[in-house]
Design an enzyme around this catalytic site. Structure first.
Site, PDB file in Angstrom:
ATOM      1  N   HIS A  15      10.985  -1.575  -2.288  1.00 56.49           N
ATOM      2  CA  HIS A  15      12.250  -0.916  -2.638  1.00 56.49           C
ATOM      3  C   HIS A  15      13.427  -1.626  -1.969  1.00 56.49           C
ATOM      4  O   HIS A  15      14.453  -1.899  -2.605  1.00 56.49           O
ATOM      5  CB  HIS A  15      12.236   0.546  -2.179  1.00 56.49           C
ATOM      6  N   HIS A  40       5.166  -0.930   0.854  1.00 62.25           N
ATOM      7  CA  HIS A  40       5.749  -0.150  -0.242  1.00 62.25           C
ATOM      8  C   HIS A  40       7.267  -0.038  -0.101  1.00 62.25           C
ATOM      9  O   HIS A  40       8.009  -0.319  -1.062  1.00 62.25           O
ATOM     10  CB  HIS A  40       5.123   1.249  -0.251  1.00 62.25           C
ATOM     11  N   GLU A  41       7.713   0.350   1.073  1.00 64.87           N
ATOM     12  CA  GLU A  41       9.152   0.540   1.262  1.00 64.87           C
ATOM     13  C   GLU A  41       9.904  -0.784   1.250  1.00 64.87           C
ATOM     14  O   GLU A  41      11.056  -0.844   0.816  1.00 64.87           O
ATOM     15  CB  GLU A  41       9.422   1.290   2.569  1.00 64.87           C
TER      16      GLU A  41
END
Length: 450
Positions: free
Chosen positions: A25, A21-22
């Site tokens: 980003h 997920h990170e």
């Protein structure tokens, strides 16, 4: 030992999904020219860290319940004039939306990859052969016959009971018609099953039983295998290898027959007679099943397992696809999971799905441990479904989550100026309160399930 295994499984599972997920980003931020100051997996005190040549600090922190990517941002402190072009706050709305959306998107892409690998490697499934149809149930009214094998639900393939249950999740709380396709004596037939506000608001409903179907179960010799130390069976004197012959005055011919008697006798003393090696006649034992709440009812358990058994070979199918076909199958499964998760969230908001069904890290740890212990296929399936859930939840328009940030940026695009800091701060506080409330409910549910 089981607790330690569950903790390790939680760390592995969340570590993978949070990193994915990170990284979404992080990757898009870098492509948009934003300077990333820190990439952290976990919260709290860093366990270890390092820097790359662009000055980004990579951290693995002590609390493995999330993570974050910290970017250069004028809203969080002074930014030198020569670095303002690299600040997140200086980027156009479209790029800020892309960066916020990239985390959930990475979770969805990861789910596709996990399902792709699962389909390429292949897995075994037990065909969903109907063993019994419960009187008065929706399946009974639709005349689904005993002995039929379910092959499709709403044109989606059904390889095993799991596929059918996951398909039924979409109908929780609905008044609708479920289309089942089944093989009946070698002939494919369709059954339209009518539902009316089906299991609306129920706590941890047994979807299959509420639908009216019970799986076919092969006859299993009631030979005891695992005896849990300190459990009711252990305290009564039961031994591995004992063969249950009589329970509560009823002659036992099949394992499931014994299980049903135990489950219906929570807190009540049972006289169980077992055949034991090198013992003349039957050995009579007194056992009191412990009452455990399961799917909204109290059931008896004595802490004993049966010897391993096998299903008939004709009911076991091998499911696998070519690498190319697996792409379509994986994308379709991920899309179904996304739609199911959004639907469940919507129904939870309007009260059709009980908040008692929310799960927190304790349940995730236990399920992760079970899936890892079961095999790679189960773990990949669990990772994919949890990754989709993480992506969907982060897209909810709640300040503090990615969806809340996207909502702010869309408002900014319409107004041609951002919301005031006061308004954003107030919304953030409300969002944090809401998220922490849901976390508290999830923790409470976890504890009540122990």
């Amino acid at each position: 030992m089981e607790f330690l295994e569950s903790v390790i499984s939680l760390i592995i599972t969340l570590g993978i999904l949070v990193t994915v997920h990170e990284y979404g980003h992080f990757w898009v931020a870098r492509r948009c020219g934003v300077k990333v100051l820190r990439f952290s997996v976990g919260f709290g005190k860093p366990i270890f860290s390092w820097h790359d040549k662009l000055g980004t600090e990579y951290v693995v922190a002590a609390i493995p319940l999330g993570g974050y990517v910290r970017m250069l941002d004028e809203r969080e402190g002074h930014v030198p004039s020569e670095l303002k072009v690299q600040a997140f706050s200086s980027k156009p709305v479209s790029q800020r939306i892309a960066i916020a959306f990239a985390g959930p998107l990475a979770n969805f892409i990861f789910a596709v990859l996990a399902y792709w690998l699962m389909f390429v490697l292949g897995f075994s499934a037990i065909q969903p052969k109907v063993g019994a149809v419960i009187d008065g149930s929706p399946a009974y009214e639709a005349q689904v016959p005993v002995g039929s094998i379910i092959t499709q639900i709403d044109d989606e393939p059904v390889h095993g009971w799991r596929d059918l249950v996951m398909g039924l999740v979409n109908y929780i709380g609905d008044t609708d018609t479920v289309s089942l396709t089944a093989q009946v004596d070698g002939v494919s037939k369709q059954f339209d099953v009518e539902l009316d506000k089906w299991v609306a608001g129920e706590k941890e409903p047994d979807l299959l039983r509420s639908f009216g179907l019970e799986p076919f179960k092969p006859r299993i010799e009631p030979v005891l295998d695992t005896i849990i130390e300190g459990g009711a069976a252990d305290q009564s004197g039961m031994l591995s290898g004992d063969i249950v012959r009589v329970a509560d005055g009823v002659e036992i011919d099949d394992w499931y027959q014994f299980v049903e008697i135990v489950q219906n006798s929570a807190g009540q003393q049972l006289i169980v007679e077992v055949e034991r090696s090198q013992s003349p006649g039957l050995v009579a034992l007194k056992v009191v099943p412990e009452g455990v709440e399961s799917q909204g009812r109290l059931v008896g358990k004595i802490g004993v397992g049966v010897e391993p058994y096998k299903y008939p070979e004709e009911l076991i199918v091998q499911v696998s696809y070519s690498p190319l076909d697996s792409v379509g199958a994986a994308a379709s499964q991920t899309w179904s999971d996304i739609a199911m998760t959004f639907g469940a969230v919507k129904k939870m908001v309007v009260g059709l799905v009980s908040l008692d069904n929310l799960s927190g890290p304790i349940t995730i740890a236990r399920v992760a441990n079970q899936s890892i212990s079961t095999g790679l296929e189960e773990f990949l399936r669990f990772l994919a479904l949890l990754s989709v859930s993480l992506g969907v939840l982060n897209l909810l328009p709640i300040p503090m989550l990615d969806g809340g940030h996207i909502l702010f940026y869309l408002v900014e695009a319409v107004r041609r100026k951002p919301l005031s800091e006061k308004s954003q701060l107030m919304a953030l506080k409300l969002g944090m309160s809401f998220v922490f409330m849901l976390m508290a409910v999830a923790f409470y549910n976890d504890i009540m399930r122990l």
